[in-house]
Scaffold this motif. Sequence first.
Motif, PDB file in Angstrom:
ATOM      1  N   PHE A  55     -17.003 -45.323  38.591  1.00  0.00           N
ATOM      2  CA  PHE A  55     -16.258 -45.538  37.354  1.00  0.00           C
ATOM      3  C   PHE A  55     -15.673 -44.211  36.892  1.00  0.00           C
ATOM      4  N   THR A  56     -14.624 -44.305  36.094  1.00  0.00           N
ATOM      5  CA  THR A  56     -13.925 -43.127  35.577  1.00  0.00           C
ATOM      6  C   THR A  56     -13.772 -43.257  34.070  1.00  0.00           C
ATOM      7  N   ILE A  57     -14.000 -42.163  33.371  1.00  0.00           N
ATOM      8  CA  ILE A  57     -13.767 -42.103  31.935  1.00  0.00           C
ATOM      9  C   ILE A  57     -12.804 -40.956  31.656  1.00  0.00           C
ATOM     10  N   ASP A  58     -11.653 -41.284  31.068  1.00  0.00           N
ATOM     11  CA  ASP A  58     -10.675 -40.282  30.641  1.00  0.00           C
ATOM     12  C   ASP A  58     -10.793 -40.096  29.137  1.00  0.00           C
ATOM     13  N   ILE A  59     -10.843 -38.836  28.707  1.00  0.00           N
ATOM     14  CA  ILE A  59     -10.944 -38.503  27.288  1.00  0.00           C
ATOM     15  C   ILE A  59      -9.788 -37.571  26.944  1.00  0.00           C
ATOM     16  N   TRP A  60      -8.984 -37.960  25.947  1.00  0.00           N
ATOM     17  CA  TRP A  60      -7.892 -37.122  25.484  1.00  0.00           C
ATOM     18  C   TRP A  60      -8.278 -36.542  24.128  1.00  0.00           C
ATOM     19  N   LEU A  70     -19.053 -34.302  20.565  1.00  0.00           N
ATOM     20  CA  LEU A  70     -17.597 -34.309  20.475  1.00  0.00           C
ATOM     21  C   LEU A  70     -17.171 -35.069  19.226  1.00  0.00           C
ATOM     22  N   PRO A  71     -16.448 -34.416  18.286  1.00  0.00           N
ATOM     23  CA  PRO A  71     -15.891 -35.180  17.154  1.00  0.00           C
ATOM     24  C   PRO A  71     -14.842 -36.147  17.690  1.00  0.00           C
ATOM     25  N   THR A  72     -14.856 -37.370  17.206  1.00  0.00           N
ATOM     26  CA  THR A  72     -13.961 -38.384  17.755  1.00  0.00           C
ATOM     27  C   THR A  72     -12.666 -38.540  16.957  1.00  0.00           C
ATOM     28  N   THR A  73     -12.481 -37.733  15.899  1.00  0.00           N
ATOM     29  CA  THR A  73     -11.232 -37.795  15.146  1.00  0.00           C
ATOM     30  C   THR A  73     -10.075 -37.318  16.031  1.00  0.00           C
ATOM     31  N   GLY A  74      -9.070 -38.151  16.172  1.00  0.00           N
ATOM     32  CA  GLY A  74      -7.925 -37.789  16.993  1.00  0.00           C
ATOM     33  C   GLY A  74      -8.169 -37.902  18.484  1.00  0.00           C
ATOM     34  N   VAL A  75      -9.324 -38.423  18.881  1.00  0.00           N
ATOM     35  CA  VAL A  75      -9.690 -38.533  20.293  1.00  0.00           C
ATOM     36  C   VAL A  75      -9.475 -39.968  20.760  1.00  0.00           C
ATOM     37  N   THR A  76      -8.946 -40.128  21.963  1.00  0.00           N
ATOM     38  CA  THR A  76      -8.834 -41.439  22.596  1.00  0.00           C
ATOM     39  C   THR A  76      -9.519 -41.380  23.952  1.00  0.00           C
TER      40      THR A  76
END
Length: 236
Positions: A55-60, A70-76
């Motif tokens: 599996f792959t997880i991409d985090i922007w 990791l703060p998730t504000t502004g994160v996709t």
Amino acid sequence: MKKPKSSVKIGALTLVTSLLLPAAVQAAPLYQYTYTSGAFTDPTMAEPQFVGQRFTIDIWSPTALGLGSLPTTGVTARGTAPGIQIDFPLPPPSTSCQPDPWFPDGGCTEQPDYPYATSALSLLVSGLDANGLPSGWELSLDSSWVTGWRFNETSYLTLNSFYYSETSFVDDIYGGTPPNLGLLARNVENNRGSWRVTVTEVPAPATLLLAGCAFAMLGLARRRVDAPVRLEGRSS
């Protein structure tokens, strides 16, 4: 021969715009971190569709990863595996007044429109290597989808990765619908996953607005200069 004042103003505005725009239109970095799990090679620890797969997880993220959560504000984020896609964040469900059979007068209650899905991202970084990539982490991307409210008709799906050392790590896929929740795939061999990062430059919205205003002002000024001059004759 003197230049018209309007031409001088246009020249000055053009010069100022050309000097200010490079400083105004600044690009903000966008970091794309990609985690690829180890392969699920043990058929006794994986459903058939996941054997030999990953599996792959991409985090922007607008900021580089640091130690801690990791703060998730502004994160996709997006997680993918065979037959699986999990996106974060998901919009909140819409709501409507739904008839409630438990009210004899035909009343209704405000409930989300079903089915709807939710998701959650969690990344705790305990170590970083020389390239700024996690060398110790706890990563999970969860999703759930609800098909009805009265009997908790909810299904779950989770992509997990935990790495503490070469001999203490796990990648797994977990999910199902209660009471049939269970492990769908697990990597227990010494073939841990890997991280990579790609950095792109994205113009910040505020700087794009500033640049647009500058170009609009310049265009308006040129229109005023190019407008035909109306000459009025004298009466004798």
